[in-house]
Motif scaffolding. Structure first.
Motif, PDB file in Angstrom:
ATOM      1  N   PRO A  35      30.565  48.566  40.546  1.00  0.00           N
ATOM      2  CA  PRO A  35      29.880  47.843  41.637  1.00  0.00           C
ATOM      3  C   PRO A  35      28.894  46.763  41.193  1.00  0.00           C
ATOM      4  CG  PRO A  35      28.768  49.912  41.246  1.00  0.00           C
ATOM      5  CD  PRO A  35      29.933  49.864  40.285  1.00  0.00           C
ATOM      6  N   SER A  36      29.058  46.208  40.005  1.00  0.00           N
ATOM      7  CA  SER A  36      28.122  45.188  39.543  1.00  0.00           C
ATOM      8  C   SER A  36      28.081  43.994  40.495  1.00  0.00           C
ATOM      9  CB  SER A  36      28.540  44.696  38.151  1.00  0.00           C
ATOM     10  OG  SER A  36      27.808  43.545  37.783  1.00  0.00           O
ATOM     11  N   PRO A  37      26.884  43.531  40.876  1.00  0.00           N
ATOM     12  CA  PRO A  37      26.771  42.341  41.734  1.00  0.00           C
ATOM     13  C   PRO A  37      27.403  41.109  41.103  1.00  0.00           C
ATOM     14  CG  PRO A  37      24.665  43.510  41.606  1.00  0.00           C
ATOM     15  CD  PRO A  37      25.565  44.136  40.581  1.00  0.00           C
ATOM     16  N   ARG A  38      27.523  41.116  39.786  1.00  0.00           N
ATOM     17  CA  ARG A  38      28.073  39.948  39.088  1.00  0.00           C
ATOM     18  C   ARG A  38      29.507  39.659  39.513  1.00  0.00           C
ATOM     19  NH1 ARG A  38      27.997  39.415  32.494  1.00  0.00           N
ATOM     20  NH2 ARG A  38      29.269  37.532  32.298  1.00  0.00           N
ATOM     21  N   LEU A  39      30.316  40.704  39.661  1.00  0.00           N
ATOM     22  CA  LEU A  39      31.706  40.495  40.068  1.00  0.00           C
ATOM     23  C   LEU A  39      31.773  39.953  41.495  1.00  0.00           C
ATOM     24  CD1 LEU A  39      34.756  42.683  39.247  1.00  0.00           C
ATOM     25  CD2 LEU A  39      34.430  41.916  41.602  1.00  0.00           C
ATOM     26  N   PHE A  40      30.979  40.516  42.392  1.00  0.00           N
ATOM     27  CA  PHE A  40      30.989  40.067  43.781  1.00  0.00           C
ATOM     28  C   PHE A  40      30.439  38.648  43.907  1.00  0.00           C
ATOM     29  CE2 PHE A  40      30.923  44.708  44.025  1.00  0.00           C
ATOM     30  CZ  PHE A  40      31.993  44.930  44.882  1.00  0.00           C
ATOM     31  N   ALA A  41      29.429  38.328  43.125  1.00  0.00           N
ATOM     32  CA  ALA A  41      28.864  36.974  43.157  1.00  0.00           C
ATOM     33  C   ALA A  41      29.905  35.954  42.718  1.00  0.00           C
ATOM     34  CB  ALA A  41      27.631  36.894  42.258  1.00  0.00           C
ATOM     35  N   HIS A  42      30.730  36.338  41.755  1.00  0.00           N
ATOM     36  CA  HIS A  42      31.773  35.428  41.291  1.00  0.00           C
ATOM     37  C   HIS A  42      32.831  35.233  42.373  1.00  0.00           C
ATOM     38  CE1 HIS A  42      33.206  33.100  37.933  1.00  0.00           C
ATOM     39  NE2 HIS A  42      34.425  33.627  38.014  1.00  0.00           N
ATOM     40  N   CYS A  43      33.083  36.280  43.153  1.00  0.00           N
ATOM     41  CA  CYS A  43      34.014  36.152  44.285  1.00  0.00           C
ATOM     42  C   CYS A  43      33.502  35.135  45.292  1.00  0.00           C
ATOM     43  CB  CYS A  43      34.208  37.504  44.969  1.00  0.00           C
ATOM     44  SG  CYS A  43      35.167  38.706  44.026  1.00  0.00           S
ATOM     45  N   ALA A  44      32.230  35.243  45.650  1.00  0.00           N
ATOM     46  CA  ALA A  44      31.642  34.309  46.608  1.00  0.00           C
ATOM     47  C   ALA A  44      31.670  32.891  46.066  1.00  0.00           C
ATOM     48  CB  ALA A  44      30.212  34.731  46.939  1.00  0.00           C
ATOM     49  N   CYS A  45      31.424  32.752  44.762  1.00  0.00           N
ATOM     50  CA  CYS A  45      31.446  31.433  44.134  1.00  0.00           C
ATOM     51  C   CYS A  45      32.834  30.811  44.230  1.00  0.00           C
ATOM     52  CB  CYS A  45      31.005  31.564  42.677  1.00  0.00           C
ATOM     53  SG  CYS A  45      30.952  29.992  41.779  1.00  0.00           S
ATOM     54  N   LYS A  46      33.864  31.592  43.931  1.00  0.00           N
ATOM     55  CA  LYS A  46      35.230  31.071  44.019  1.00  0.00           C
ATOM     56  C   LYS A  46      35.624  30.764  45.458  1.00  0.00           C
ATOM     57  CE  LYS A  46      37.615  32.654  39.863  1.00  0.00           C
ATOM     58  NZ  LYS A  46      38.876  33.260  39.345  1.00  0.00           N
ATOM     59  N   ALA A  47      35.148  31.589  46.382  1.00  0.00           N
ATOM     60  CA  ALA A  47      35.438  31.346  47.794  1.00  0.00           C
ATOM     61  C   ALA A  47      34.737  30.088  48.290  1.00  0.00           C
ATOM     62  CB  ALA A  47      35.020  32.534  48.639  1.00  0.00           C
ATOM     63  N   GLY A  48      33.625  29.728  47.650  1.00  0.00           N
ATOM     64  CA  GLY A  48      32.880  28.538  48.043  1.00  0.00           C
ATOM     65  C   GLY A  48      32.063  28.723  49.299  1.00  0.00           C
ATOM     66  N   VAL A  49      31.699  29.966  49.601  1.00  0.00           N
ATOM     67  CA  VAL A  49      30.889  30.240  50.784  1.00  0.00           C
ATOM     68  C   VAL A  49      29.773  31.207  50.402  1.00  0.00           C
ATOM     69  CG1 VAL A  49      32.870  29.889  52.315  1.00  0.00           C
ATOM     70  CG2 VAL A  49      32.309  32.202  51.545  1.00  0.00           C
ATOM     71  N   PRO A  50      28.680  31.250  51.169  1.00  0.00           N
ATOM     72  CA  PRO A  50      27.601  32.192  50.875  1.00  0.00           C
ATOM     73  C   PRO A  50      28.092  33.642  50.944  1.00  0.00           C
ATOM     74  CG  PRO A  50      26.883  30.547  52.453  1.00  0.00           C
ATOM     75  CD  PRO A  50      28.365  30.391  52.333  1.00  0.00           C
ATOM     76  N   ALA A  51      27.454  34.522  50.188  1.00  0.00           N
ATOM     77  CA  ALA A  51      27.865  35.933  50.144  1.00  0.00           C
ATOM     78  C   ALA A  51      27.866  36.558  51.532  1.00  0.00           C
ATOM     79  CB  ALA A  51      26.939  36.713  49.213  1.00  0.00           C
ATOM     80  N   GLU A  52      26.905  36.187  52.368  1.00  0.00           N
ATOM     81  CA  GLU A  52      26.806  36.802  53.700  1.00  0.00           C
ATOM     82  C   GLU A  52      27.970  36.405  54.612  1.00  0.00           C
ATOM     83  OE1 GLU A  52      23.819  33.308  53.660  1.00  0.00           O
ATOM     84  OE2 GLU A  52      24.490  34.897  52.284  1.00  0.00           O
ATOM     85  N   GLN A  53      28.731  35.392  54.227  1.00  0.00           N
ATOM     86  CA  GLN A  53      29.902  34.985  55.014  1.00  0.00           C
ATOM     87  C   GLN A  53      31.199  35.524  54.417  1.00  0.00           C
ATOM     88  OE1 GLN A  53      29.820  30.720  55.605  1.00  0.00           O
ATOM     89  NE2 GLN A  53      27.842  30.781  56.641  1.00  0.00           N
ATOM     90  N   CYS A  54      31.057  36.420  53.441  1.00  0.00           N
ATOM     91  CA  CYS A  54      32.206  37.091  52.822  1.00  0.00           C
ATOM     92  C   CYS A  54      32.295  38.527  53.329  1.00  0.00           C
ATOM     93  CB  CYS A  54      32.070  37.128  51.304  1.00  0.00           C
ATOM     94  SG  CYS A  54      32.095  35.520  50.481  1.00  0.00           S
ATOM     95  N   LEU A  55      33.507  38.975  53.583  1.00  0.00           N
ATOM     96  CA  LEU A  55      33.764  40.368  53.944  1.00  0.00           C
ATOM     97  C   LEU A  55      34.627  40.984  52.859  1.00  0.00           C
ATOM     98  CD1 LEU A  55      33.699  42.709  56.073  1.00  0.00           C
ATOM     99  CD2 LEU A  55      35.879  41.804  56.900  1.00  0.00           C
ATOM    100  N   TYR A  56      34.147  42.081  52.292  1.00  0.00           N
ATOM    101  CA  TYR A  56      34.902  42.768  51.249  1.00  0.00           C
ATOM    102  C   TYR A  56      35.553  44.009  51.839  1.00  0.00           C
ATOM    103  CZ  TYR A  56      36.309  44.525  46.729  1.00  0.00           C
ATOM    104  OH  TYR A  56      37.064  44.953  45.673  1.00  0.00           O
ATOM    105  N   VAL A  57      36.834  44.235  51.493  1.00  0.00           N
ATOM    106  CA  VAL A  57      37.599  45.372  52.004  1.00  0.00           C
ATOM    107  C   VAL A  57      38.070  46.213  50.825  1.00  0.00           C
ATOM    108  CG1 VAL A  57      39.553  46.103  53.411  1.00  0.00           C
ATOM    109  CG2 VAL A  57      38.411  43.919  53.906  1.00  0.00           C
ATOM    110  N   GLY A  58      37.697  47.493  50.812  1.00  0.00           N
ATOM    111  CA  GLY A  58      38.108  48.363  49.713  1.00  0.00           C
ATOM    112  C   GLY A  58      38.051  49.818  50.105  1.00  0.00           C
ATOM    113  N   ASP A  59      38.554  50.669  49.214  1.00  0.00           N
ATOM    114  CA  ASP A  59      38.676  52.097  49.520  1.00  0.00           C
ATOM    115  C   ASP A  59      37.557  52.941  48.931  1.00  0.00           C
ATOM    116  OD1 ASP A  59      40.013  53.796  46.897  1.00  0.00           O
ATOM    117  OD2 ASP A  59      40.039  51.625  46.825  1.00  0.00           O
ATOM    118  N   ASN A  60      36.820  52.409  47.968  1.00  0.00           N
ATOM    119  CA  ASN A  60      35.839  53.209  47.236  1.00  0.00           C
ATOM    120  C   ASN A  60      34.433  52.910  47.747  1.00  0.00           C
ATOM    121  OD1 ASN A  60      33.876  53.704  44.884  1.00  0.00           O
ATOM    122  ND2 ASN A  60      35.728  54.744  44.182  1.00  0.00           N
ATOM    123  N   LEU A  61      33.762  53.940  48.245  1.00  0.00           N
ATOM    124  CA  LEU A  61      32.439  53.731  48.842  1.00  0.00           C
ATOM    125  C   LEU A  61      31.429  53.167  47.845  1.00  0.00           C
ATOM    126  CD1 LEU A  61      31.831  56.760  51.248  1.00  0.00           C
ATOM    127  CD2 LEU A  61      32.113  54.347  51.852  1.00  0.00           C
TER     128      LEU A  61
END
Length: 229
Positions: free
Chosen positions: A158-184
């Protein structure tokens, strides 16, 4: 407003648990034929090799998911021929990928999200090679605009670094990203701690007891109702 939807792969886009079981059984049969090890003996050797590898790597990282590296260590530690490493890795992944089927409704969901103007991405632990092969075998690769792996970011969920890189590639702020996964822990809490919205994909009604604070879907048509409003 949700502008980007980012997905986990294993046990989200397909059932890793079911496919792993088939791949593991094939591997145990190989060990019986090649090393005269029964399933229990092979499992003990496999677990020991995984622990040794984790110590050598110094903690969780993408390389710990590398089956070829794990089998190399297993063979070395047990005085077995290294010529088995590649066949074992190919057998495991070949069996798993051949067994993989898309989660119900995911193709229609991705099609609708794409048509609705959403940026679609993948945020996954593991090395990129077999994750891309899984997506290709599932006939889902064409839907995604980007992929982020823990190999690329040198950080595991759950490192924030991986999620931050996702938002960067998406080109949108993190709060406008929705992540979908199975692991709490890795997916849902990891995404939320990184400032993203998150939806828990869980098909087991019993598993959600005591976790009502998390947004949850059990089928991907429910995701559309959350995103395309």
């Amino acid at each position: 407003m949700i502008r980007a939807v980012i997905f986990d792969i294993d046990n989200t886009l397909y059932s890793y648990d079911n496919c792993h079981k088939q791949a593991w059984n094939a591997l145990c049969e190989y060990a019986q034929r090649s090393f005269s090890m029964d399933a229990q003996q092979f499992a003990a050797c496999h677990d020991a090799a995984a622990e040794i590898l984790m110590r050598r790597l110094g903690g969780a990282c993408a390389a710990m998911h590398d089956r070829l590296l794990r089998y190399q260590v297993l063979l070395e530690e047990n005085g077995l021929g290294l010529e088995h490493a590649l066949p074992m890795s190919e057998l495991y992944w070949g069996t798993l990928i051949a067994a993989a089927k898309p989660s119900p409704g995911i193709s229609d969901c991705l099609t609708a999200l794409k048509a609705g103007g959403c940026i679609l991405g993948i945020g996954t632990n593991m090395t990129i090679d077999y994750q891309l092969k899984k997506l290709e075998a599932l006939h889902l690769l064409q839907y995604f605009d980007f992929v982020v792996s823990s190999e690329e970011t040198q950080a595991e969920k759950p490192s924030p670094r991986l999620f931050a890189h996702c938002a960067c590639k998406a080109g949108v702020p993190a709060e406008q990203c929705l992540y979908v996964g199975d692991n709490l822990k890795n997916d849902i809490m990891g995404a939320r701690n990184a400032g993203m919205q998150a939806v828990w994909y869980c098909t087991d009604d019993e598993a959600v007891q005591g976790h009502s604070e998390f947004a949850r879907i059990s089928h991907f048509d429910q995701l559309l109702k959350l995103v395309l409003v």
